[in-house]
Motif scaffolding. Structure first.
Motif, PDB file in Angstrom:
ATOM      1  N   TYR A  61       0.720  -8.963  -2.815  1.00 14.63           N
ATOM      2  CA  TYR A  61       0.699  -7.143  -3.268  1.00 14.63           C
ATOM      3  C   TYR A  61      -0.605  -7.584  -4.430  1.00 14.63           C
ATOM      4  O   TYR A  61      -1.366  -8.245  -4.714  1.00 14.63           O
ATOM      5  CB  TYR A  61       2.053  -7.394  -4.511  1.00 14.63           C
ATOM      6  CG  TYR A  61       1.660  -5.949  -4.943  1.00 14.63           C
ATOM      7  CD1 TYR A  61       2.013  -4.503  -4.147  1.00 14.63           C
ATOM      8  CD2 TYR A  61       0.802  -5.684  -6.210  1.00 14.63           C
ATOM      9  CE1 TYR A  61       1.914  -3.820  -4.864  1.00 14.63           C
ATOM     10  CE2 TYR A  61       0.692  -4.629  -6.933  1.00 14.63           C
ATOM     11  CZ  TYR A  61       1.508  -3.433  -6.157  1.00 14.63           C
ATOM     12  OH  TYR A  61       1.344  -2.404  -7.042  1.00 14.63           O
ATOM     13  N   PRO A  62      -1.408  -6.255  -3.686  1.00 11.04           N
ATOM     14  CA  PRO A  62      -0.440  -5.194  -3.166  1.00 11.04           C
ATOM     15  C   PRO A  62      -0.872  -5.137  -1.098  1.00 11.04           C
ATOM     16  O   PRO A  62      -1.130  -6.172  -0.700  1.00 11.04           O
ATOM     17  CB  PRO A  62      -1.760  -3.674  -3.600  1.00 11.04           C
ATOM     18  CG  PRO A  62      -3.155  -4.610  -3.798  1.00 11.04           C
ATOM     19  CD  PRO A  62      -2.274  -6.080  -4.215  1.00 11.04           C
ATOM     20  N   GLU A  80       3.729  -4.253   0.179  1.00 14.63           N
ATOM     21  CA  GLU A  80       3.582  -2.712  -0.519  1.00 14.63           C
ATOM     22  C   GLU A  80       4.397  -2.980  -1.447  1.00 14.63           C
ATOM     23  O   GLU A  80       3.716  -2.459  -3.150  1.00 14.63           O
ATOM     24  CB  GLU A  80       4.574  -1.313  -0.028  1.00 14.63           C
ATOM     25  CG  GLU A  80       4.037  -1.208   1.275  1.00 14.63           C
ATOM     26  CD  GLU A  80       3.952   0.096   1.658  1.00 14.63           C
ATOM     27  OE1 GLU A  80       5.030   0.494   1.310  1.00 14.63           O
ATOM     28  OE2 GLU A  80       3.379   0.427   2.930  1.00 14.63           O
TER      29      GLU A  80
END
Length: 526
Positions: free
Chosen positions: A461-462, A491
């Motif tokens: 992440y991201p 996400e």
């Protein structure tokens, strides 16, 4: 682990040379109170008009909280609740929840917190049976969700408060025969068999971490403390009891965690929850304490830049946390040193004390060690053992965390025993793989899981993380068999109801991703 060997070695402990004697024991400190509700009552006596809690536009003062709890304590006695009993606190975050919690402690009983809307009825039924619950405290709109038997009585806290017509505080709870060894609460944690285990936490346990530094987190009158965690999570007791025992104001969140966090001076969270918050919008925060799972270095750097930041560790069985590091940025992120009146032993497979730099399994001793599992003597005997180092009948707890002492006397957390997996016949520590991935540019968080006997899968992440750069970082730092076969940029990292990484859901995502790859003829690399 060979406990007879460990016991026999204890008789040879050299006070000056052994690691736990050098820096494995926290300082000896006497807490300000021996019963946590007495500390809350003291705040009510000194500052009766101070605001104890705010929730959805409502508030309650310390004086009113204490008075309402006294009323309810008298009612609980009339219902037959006595010292040593268990009372179910099946609620959701609210001001009436606080009244119920404090009243249970006033009669010398232990409360069992559960968030009714998210706890299956079968689990509530199991908890009530194991704890022999006769009285359930809840809210009127939740009552239909609770599977009561004919032997159990339900009190609706919100209705109880609304029907108050007593103007004075004449109800006396001095008759409760609580002691430091009395239970404060029972927390049901996820068991390895799927059946939750009730951890018995005493008043001594709670006072030891909440009423000493650094566990008190500098909480004091005039500060606002967030109540953002699941009330069945042990760290919620840090928020609630810690705040009220020090005269601060508890901000009980609604649906929006960020909205509450932005108003807080003190914030207690898991790394996964903190990662969802915008530090730019949380500049009022003065103190952050994290525990529950490994903290990414980047997260610690971001928040320690503007507030006092603690990275802590400790399973429920050692009472919230038993090690803490005040991280000031730029250095090594560890889980710190034992908190007051607690000890940590790093032991090898033979039960011998490990020296600095040597990896072993962490066992916890001292005043934070809880009283075992409710109604499960077999599991208690398996995880709790006589402490051969402190002696005098003291117990220690097997945390199943791997660690080692640094030369500076701090503990490095090296993952869980359970997170050491075999892949292609090689032993791999999943947290080490995640740390390598997190060293990639712009990667804020990584989670690595065993996919099958030959493959690891990782999530970064991201979603803008460069997957190939993350893979290269992993290849540069670790052996080939540690490099995940599949790395997926996401996400968001999904969380469980307790604010930790939802590993089960991530594995489902990996399976779905593999199926999509198979459909498009892009198989997982061998």
């Amino acid at each position: 682990m060979n406990h007879p060997s460990m016991t026999s070695s204890a008789s040879k402990v050299n006070v000056e040379s052994n690691p736990w004697q050098r820096f494995g024991g926290g300082p000896r400190v006497e807490p300000d109170a021996t019963l946590i509700h007495r500390a809350i009552e003291a705040q009510a006596a000194v500052r009766p008009l101070a605001v104890a809690a705010e929730w959805q536009g409502q508030s309650i003062t310390y004086g009113e909280l204490n008075r309402q709890a006294n009323r309810l304590a008298a009612t609980l006695r009339q219902q037959g609740v006595a010292t040593g009993d268990h009372v179910a606190l099946f609620v959701e975050r609210s001001i009436p929840m606080l009244v119920g919690l404090l009243a249970v402690l006033k009669v010398g009983a232990a409360y069992i917190p559960q968030h009714v809307r998210i706890t299956p009825a079968a689990q509530l039924r199991h908890i009530m049976a194991v704890a022999q619950v006769r009285v359930v405290l809840t809210l009127s709109e939740l009552a239909q969700m609770i599977p009561l038997t004919t032997q159990q009585h339900c009190i609706h806290l919100d209705e109880f408060i609304r029907t108050d017509s007593v103007a004075s505080d004449e109800l006396n709870t001095a008759g409760a025969m609580s002691s430091p060894e009395s239970l404060c609460f029972v927390l049901f944690t996820s068991g390895t068999t799927g059946v939750p285990n009730g951890v018995r936490v005493t008043q001594r346990n709670v006072c030891n971490i909440l009423l000493t530094e650094p566990g008190n987190l500098g909480m004091r009158p005039g500060l606002k403390v967030g109540q953002i965690l699941n009330i069945a999570f042990d760290m919620a007791a840090w928020e609630i009891l810690g705040c009220l025992a020090h005269g601060a104001t508890l901000l009980i969140r609604g649906q929006d965690i960020g909205q509450t966090a932005e108003q807080c001076d003190v914030l207690i969270a898991t790394p996964s929850i903190l990662a969802t918050l915008d530090p730019v919008r949380c500049r009022q925060v003065k103190v952050v304490a994290l525990a529950g799972e490994p903290c990414p270095q980047a997260l610690a750097e971001r928040w320690s830049a503007f507030c006092t930041f603690y990275n802590a560790c400790g399973p429920t069985e050692t009472t919230i946390v038993n090690t803490m590091q005040h991280y000031q940025g730029g250095g090594a992120l560890t889980i710190g040193k034992p908190t007051p009146n607690n000890t940590v032993y790093v032991l090898d497979d033979a039960g011998q004390l490990c020296g600095p730099g040597e990896q072993g399994e962490m066992w916890a001793g001292g005043d934070g060690v809880t009283a075992g599992y409710l109604g499960n003597p077999e599991l208690t005997a398996e995880r709790y053992r006589p402490d051969p180092f402190l002696g005098h009948g003291r117990m220690m707890f097997r945390t199943r965390d791997l660690g080692r002492w640094t030369a500076q006397g701090e503990l490095e957390h090296l993952g869980r025993v359970d997170d050491q997996v075999k892949v292609r016949g090689f032993r791999v520590e999943l947290d080490s793989v995640s740390a390598a991935l997190e060293s990639a540019p712009n990667c804020e968080r990584a989670v690595t899981l065993k996919f099958d006997s030959r493959h690891l899968v990782a999530f970064v992440y991201p979603a803008t993380t460069d997957v190939e750069a993350a893979r290269n970082c992993c290849e540069a730092r670790l052996a080939y068999y540690c490099v995940p076969s599949l790395i997926i940029a996401v996400e968001a990292i999904p969380l469980t109801l307790r604010g930790k990484v939802d590993k089960r859901l991530l594995l489902e995502w990996a399976v779905a991703h593999q199926a999509e790859n198979a459909r498009t003829q892009q198989p997982v690399q061998a």
